[in-house]
Design a protein around this motif. Structure first.
Motif, PDB file in Angstrom:
ATOM      1  N   MET A  88       0.821  -1.203   0.000  1.00  0.00           N
ATOM      2  CA  MET A  88       0.000   0.000   0.000  1.00  0.00           C
ATOM      3  C   MET A  88       0.862   1.263   0.000  1.00  0.00           C
ATOM      4  SD  MET A  88      -3.065   1.182  -0.107  1.00  0.00           S
ATOM      5  CE  MET A  88      -4.233  -0.079   0.443  1.00  0.00           C
ATOM      6  N   LEU A  89       1.965   1.233   0.734  1.00  0.00           N
ATOM      7  CA  LEU A  89       2.862   2.394   0.753  1.00  0.00           C
ATOM      8  C   LEU A  89       3.444   2.654  -0.637  1.00  0.00           C
ATOM      9  CD1 LEU A  89       4.363   4.614   2.317  1.00  0.00           C
ATOM     10  CD2 LEU A  89       6.168   2.950   2.763  1.00  0.00           C
ATOM     11  N   MET A  90       3.842   1.592  -1.326  1.00  0.00           N
ATOM     12  CA  MET A  90       4.368   1.754  -2.691  1.00  0.00           C
ATOM     13  C   MET A  90       3.320   2.409  -3.593  1.00  0.00           C
ATOM     14  SD  MET A  90       6.533  -1.744  -3.441  1.00  0.00           S
ATOM     15  CE  MET A  90       6.695  -1.304  -5.175  1.00  0.00           C
ATOM     16  N   GLU A  91       2.081   1.975  -3.442  1.00  0.00           N
ATOM     17  CA  GLU A  91       1.001   2.531  -4.263  1.00  0.00           C
ATOM     18  C   GLU A  91       0.807   4.020  -3.951  1.00  0.00           C
ATOM     19  OE1 GLU A  91      -2.634   4.103  -5.254  1.00  0.00           O
ATOM     20  OE2 GLU A  91      -2.605   3.265  -3.235  1.00  0.00           O
ATOM     21  N   VAL A  92       0.837   4.364  -2.666  1.00  0.00           N
ATOM     22  CA  VAL A  92       0.663   5.764  -2.251  1.00  0.00           C
ATOM     23  C   VAL A  92       1.807   6.635  -2.772  1.00  0.00           C
ATOM     24  CG1 VAL A  92       0.683   7.316  -0.242  1.00  0.00           C
ATOM     25  CG2 VAL A  92      -0.764   5.276  -0.227  1.00  0.00           C
ATOM     26  N   CYS A  93       3.039   6.133  -2.656  1.00  0.00           N
ATOM     27  CA  CYS A  93       4.202   6.906  -3.137  1.00  0.00           C
ATOM     28  C   CYS A  93       4.152   7.113  -4.645  1.00  0.00           C
ATOM     29  CB  CYS A  93       5.496   6.220  -2.734  1.00  0.00           C
ATOM     30  SG  CYS A  93       5.873   6.322  -0.971  1.00  0.00           S
ATOM     31  N   GLU A  94       3.744   6.065  -5.372  1.00  0.00           N
ATOM     32  CA  GLU A  94       3.638   6.190  -6.835  1.00  0.00           C
ATOM     33  C   GLU A  94       2.561   7.204  -7.215  1.00  0.00           C
ATOM     34  OE1 GLU A  94       3.083   2.318  -8.585  1.00  0.00           O
ATOM     35  OE2 GLU A  94       5.020   1.606  -7.830  1.00  0.00           O
ATOM     36  N   ARG A  95       1.453   7.159  -6.489  1.00  0.00           N
ATOM     37  CA  ARG A  95       0.320   8.028  -6.824  1.00  0.00           C
ATOM     38  C   ARG A  95       0.591   9.487  -6.467  1.00  0.00           C
ATOM     39  NH1 ARG A  95      -3.631   9.005  -3.350  1.00  0.00           N
ATOM     40  NH2 ARG A  95      -3.292   7.063  -2.184  1.00  0.00           N
ATOM     41  N   THR A  96       1.300   9.728  -5.358  1.00  0.00           N
ATOM     42  CA  THR A  96       1.474  11.100  -4.863  1.00  0.00           C
ATOM     43  C   THR A  96       2.844  11.692  -5.169  1.00  0.00           C
ATOM     44  OG1 THR A  96       2.303  10.310  -2.733  1.00  0.00           O
ATOM     45  CG2 THR A  96      -0.081  10.637  -2.924  1.00  0.00           C
ATOM     46  N   GLY A  97       3.824  10.835  -5.445  1.00  0.00           N
ATOM     47  CA  GLY A  97       5.198  11.314  -5.622  1.00  0.00           C
ATOM     48  C   GLY A  97       5.903  11.581  -4.305  1.00  0.00           C
ATOM     49  N   ALA A  98       5.256  11.190  -3.200  1.00  0.00           N
ATOM     50  CA  ALA A  98       5.839  11.457  -1.879  1.00  0.00           C
ATOM     51  C   ALA A  98       7.098  10.628  -1.650  1.00  0.00           C
ATOM     52  CB  ALA A  98       4.817  11.163  -0.790  1.00  0.00           C
ATOM     53  N   MET A  99       7.996  11.165  -0.829  1.00  0.00           N
ATOM     54  CA  MET A  99       9.243  10.487  -0.469  1.00  0.00           C
ATOM     55  C   MET A  99       9.011   9.636   0.777  1.00  0.00           C
ATOM     56  SD  MET A  99      12.570   9.925  -0.451  1.00  0.00           S
ATOM     57  CE  MET A  99      13.535  11.130  -1.370  1.00  0.00           C
ATOM     58  N   GLU A 100       9.372   8.361   0.713  1.00  0.00           N
ATOM     59  CA  GLU A 100       9.223   7.517   1.901  1.00  0.00           C
ATOM     60  C   GLU A 100      10.253   7.902   2.961  1.00  0.00           C
ATOM     61  OE1 GLU A 100       9.525   2.934   3.589  1.00  0.00           O
ATOM     62  OE2 GLU A 100       9.918   3.291   1.461  1.00  0.00           O
ATOM     63  N   ILE A 101       9.792   8.086   4.181  1.00  0.00           N
ATOM     64  CA  ILE A 101      10.680   8.249   5.338  1.00  0.00           C
ATOM     65  C   ILE A 101      10.454   7.038   6.229  1.00  0.00           C
ATOM     66  CG2 ILE A 101      11.370   9.691   7.297  1.00  0.00           C
ATOM     67  CD1 ILE A 101      11.781  11.135   4.661  1.00  0.00           C
ATOM     68  N   HIS A 102      11.371   6.089   6.168  1.00  0.00           N
ATOM     69  CA  HIS A 102      11.188   4.831   6.885  1.00  0.00           C
ATOM     70  C   HIS A 102      11.324   5.061   8.393  1.00  0.00           C
ATOM     71  CE1 HIS A 102      11.873   0.651   8.149  1.00  0.00           C
ATOM     72  NE2 HIS A 102      11.290   0.313   7.005  1.00  0.00           N
ATOM     73  N   PRO A 103      10.550   4.320   9.209  1.00  0.00           N
ATOM     74  CA  PRO A 103      10.593   4.539  10.666  1.00  0.00           C
ATOM     75  C   PRO A 103      11.964   4.291  11.295  1.00  0.00           C
ATOM     76  CG  PRO A 103       8.704   3.179  10.065  1.00  0.00           C
ATOM     77  CD  PRO A 103       9.527   3.340   8.834  1.00  0.00           C
ATOM     78  N   PHE A 104      12.800   3.439  10.689  1.00  0.00           N
ATOM     79  CA  PHE A 104      14.115   3.161  11.290  1.00  0.00           C
ATOM     80  C   PHE A 104      15.189   2.814  10.274  1.00  0.00           C
ATOM     81  CE2 PHE A 104      11.433  -0.620  11.469  1.00  0.00           C
ATOM     82  CZ  PHE A 104      12.221  -1.584  10.849  1.00  0.00           C
ATOM     83  N   ASP A 105      14.811   2.357   9.081  1.00  0.00           N
ATOM     84  CA  ASP A 105      15.804   1.937   8.082  1.00  0.00           C
ATOM     85  C   ASP A 105      16.215   3.142   7.241  1.00  0.00           C
ATOM     86  OD1 ASP A 105      17.460   0.043   6.883  1.00  0.00           O
ATOM     87  OD2 ASP A 105      16.016  -0.324   5.270  1.00  0.00           O
ATOM     88  N   ASN A 106      16.753   4.136   7.914  1.00  0.00           N
ATOM     89  CA  ASN A 106      17.048   5.427   7.294  1.00  0.00           C
ATOM     90  C   ASN A 106      18.131   6.098   8.143  1.00  0.00           C
ATOM     91  OD1 ASN A 106      16.781   8.426   7.237  1.00  0.00           O
ATOM     92  ND2 ASN A 106      15.129   8.051   5.777  1.00  0.00           N
ATOM     93  N   ASP A 107      19.230   6.483   7.507  1.00  0.00           N
ATOM     94  CA  ASP A 107      20.369   7.024   8.262  1.00  0.00           C
ATOM     95  C   ASP A 107      20.018   8.291   9.034  1.00  0.00           C
ATOM     96  OD1 ASP A 107      22.173   5.021   7.505  1.00  0.00           O
ATOM     97  OD2 ASP A 107      22.626   6.024   5.610  1.00  0.00           O
ATOM     98  N   GLN A 108      19.191   9.159   8.423  1.00  0.00           N
ATOM     99  CA  GLN A 108      18.845  10.417   9.092  1.00  0.00           C
ATOM    100  C   GLN A 108      17.936  10.163  10.292  1.00  0.00           C
ATOM    101  OE1 GLN A 108      20.725  12.455   8.017  1.00  0.00           O
ATOM    102  NE2 GLN A 108      21.160  11.655   5.967  1.00  0.00           N
ATOM    103  N   VAL A 109      17.049   9.174  10.158  1.00  0.00           N
ATOM    104  CA  VAL A 109      16.160   8.825  11.272  1.00  0.00           C
ATOM    105  C   VAL A 109      16.971   8.242  12.430  1.00  0.00           C
ATOM    106  CG1 VAL A 109      14.286   7.272  11.965  1.00  0.00           C
ATOM    107  CG2 VAL A 109      14.130   8.534   9.805  1.00  0.00           C
ATOM    108  N   ILE A 110      17.937   7.378  12.107  1.00  0.00           N
ATOM    109  CA  ILE A 110      18.790   6.792  13.148  1.00  0.00           C
ATOM    110  C   ILE A 110      19.607   7.875  13.855  1.00  0.00           C
ATOM    111  CG2 ILE A 110      20.810   5.306  13.543  1.00  0.00           C
ATOM    112  CD1 ILE A 110      19.692   3.458  11.318  1.00  0.00           C
ATOM    113  N   ALA A 111      20.183   8.786  13.072  1.00  0.00           N
ATOM    114  CA  ALA A 111      20.984   9.867  13.665  1.00  0.00           C
ATOM    115  C   ALA A 111      20.117  10.746  14.566  1.00  0.00           C
ATOM    116  CB  ALA A 111      21.632  10.703  12.564  1.00  0.00           C
ATOM    117  N   GLY A 112      18.897  11.034  14.109  1.00  0.00           N
ATOM    118  CA  GLY A 112      17.985  11.839  14.927  1.00  0.00           C
ATOM    119  C   GLY A 112      17.616  11.133  16.223  1.00  0.00           C
ATOM    120  N   ALA A 113      17.349   9.820  16.120  1.00  0.00           N
ATOM    121  CA  ALA A 113      17.016   9.040  17.316  1.00  0.00           C
ATOM    122  C   ALA A 113      18.158   9.069  18.326  1.00  0.00           C
ATOM    123  CB  ALA A 113      16.677   7.605  16.929  1.00  0.00           C
TER     124      ALA A 113
END
Length: 317
Positions: free
Chosen positions: A133-158
């Motif tokens: 469903m997330l893939m469908e939403v990103c394709e439809r809206t062009g939004a950038m996925e921000i993963h809850p934890f599998d993301n270097d910036q999210v880990i650094a922020g945490a």
């Protein structure tokens, strides 16, 4: 190839998010110390904006997006705290947020996400359905996925939560952190290394009914979560290769905790410290009490979130 998050990334995140996040207090309680058999310093991230540490990582990721990418909005699948955090971080920057939430997500968490103005798309509770469903939403809206934890910036922020804790409390012997996807534990490990705190042992706390990280660390290979069964609804997720690599290298030990013990810790926190934390936070307190190696030590605990249903049914079947 996986980027390696460094302590300088955590330092940069701390500066970047400072205008937007709360510098949460460190809470102590003599009654809690007696109960846990340790001197416990609680980093009160349940008092963070959006009610959880997740706001740190979401803000770090959202604030770093280029203007053109940010204009397309951001998206994630999340059953709760990351969803609310990303929704608020997006609203703060003035961009759209699209959140895919499973149909069984706690009502209090869904209401929070809606209150921050995000668009919610519901899906079946299975991980595969959420991803599709997330893939469908990103394709439809062009939004950038921000993963809850599998993301270097999210880990650094945490990691900035532990950075503040270490700076506020000298001579910690250990820090205990709840583990779901491993973003907070990964960031905490990196922050501890970066504060010259080589002598601080970092422990992960995980439910016995959702112990994939413990099994993964023991086996030396990533073992996905299959059928999580725990009152800690924030800790259902599996590690990612990124978080597993950091945890495997830097965590002193994993501690598994029975739901009955987490429930006892929840009651102590609510009645003795008057802190309304969620089970996924209380598990870290329970882990201190159940680990003889931590008894008598100065232990930091990150109270990761406080988004609990006001009519939360704490009975254990």
């Amino acid at each position: 190839l996986l980027m390696v998050v460094t302590s300088s990334d955590v330092d940069a995140a701390a500066i970047r998010i400072a205008p937007f996040v709360h510098r949460t207090p460190v809470i102590t309680s003599q009654q809690l110390d007696r109960w846990a058999n340790a001197t416990v310093f609680c980093k009160a991230e349940h008092l963070q904006k959006a009610g959880a540490f997740k706001y740190r990582g979401a803000t770090n990721a959202v604030q770093q997006l280029s203007a053109s990418i940010a204009a397309r909005g951001v998206a994630a699948h999340s059953s709760g705290n990351h969803a609310a955090a990303l929704a608020l971080a997006a609203r703060t920057r003035g961009i759209a947020a699209h959140i895919v939430m499973p149909s069984n997500a706690p009502a209090v968490k869904r209401a929070a996400v809606e209150s921050y103005g995000a668009t919610i798309t519901e899906c079946e509770p299975q991980e595969s359905a959420r991803i599709a469903m997330l893939m469908e939403v990103c394709e439809r809206t062009g939004a950038m996925e921000i993963h809850p934890f599998d993301n270097d910036q999210v880990i650094a922020g945490a990691g900035t939560a532990a950075r503040e804790l270490i700076d506020a409390v000298p001579d910690l012997d250990a820090i205990v952190v709840p583990v779901g996807g491993g973003g907070l534990l990964s960031g905490t490990c990196i922050a501890a290394l970066g504060r010259g705190a080589t002598r601080i042992a970092v422990f992960g706390a995980e439910p016995t009914g959702a112990d994939d990280a413990t099994r993964s660390v023991t086996a030396g290979v990533l073992i996905p979560q299959t059928q999580p069964n725990t009152i800690c609804d924030g800790l259902f997720t599996s590690l990612s290769p990124r978080t597993f690599a950091i945890i495997r290298e830097h965590v002193a030990s994993m501690i598994t905790v029975a739901d009955t013990d987490t429930h006892d810790a929840l009651v102590i926190a609510w009645t003795r410290t008057k802190q309304l934390i969620e089970p996924s936070s209380a598990i870290a307190l329970a882990a201190v009490r159940s680990t003889p190696a931590l008894h008598g030590k100065r232990v930091g605990v990150i109270l990761s979130g406080g988004n609990v249903d006001p009519i939360f049914n704490s009975s254990i079947s």
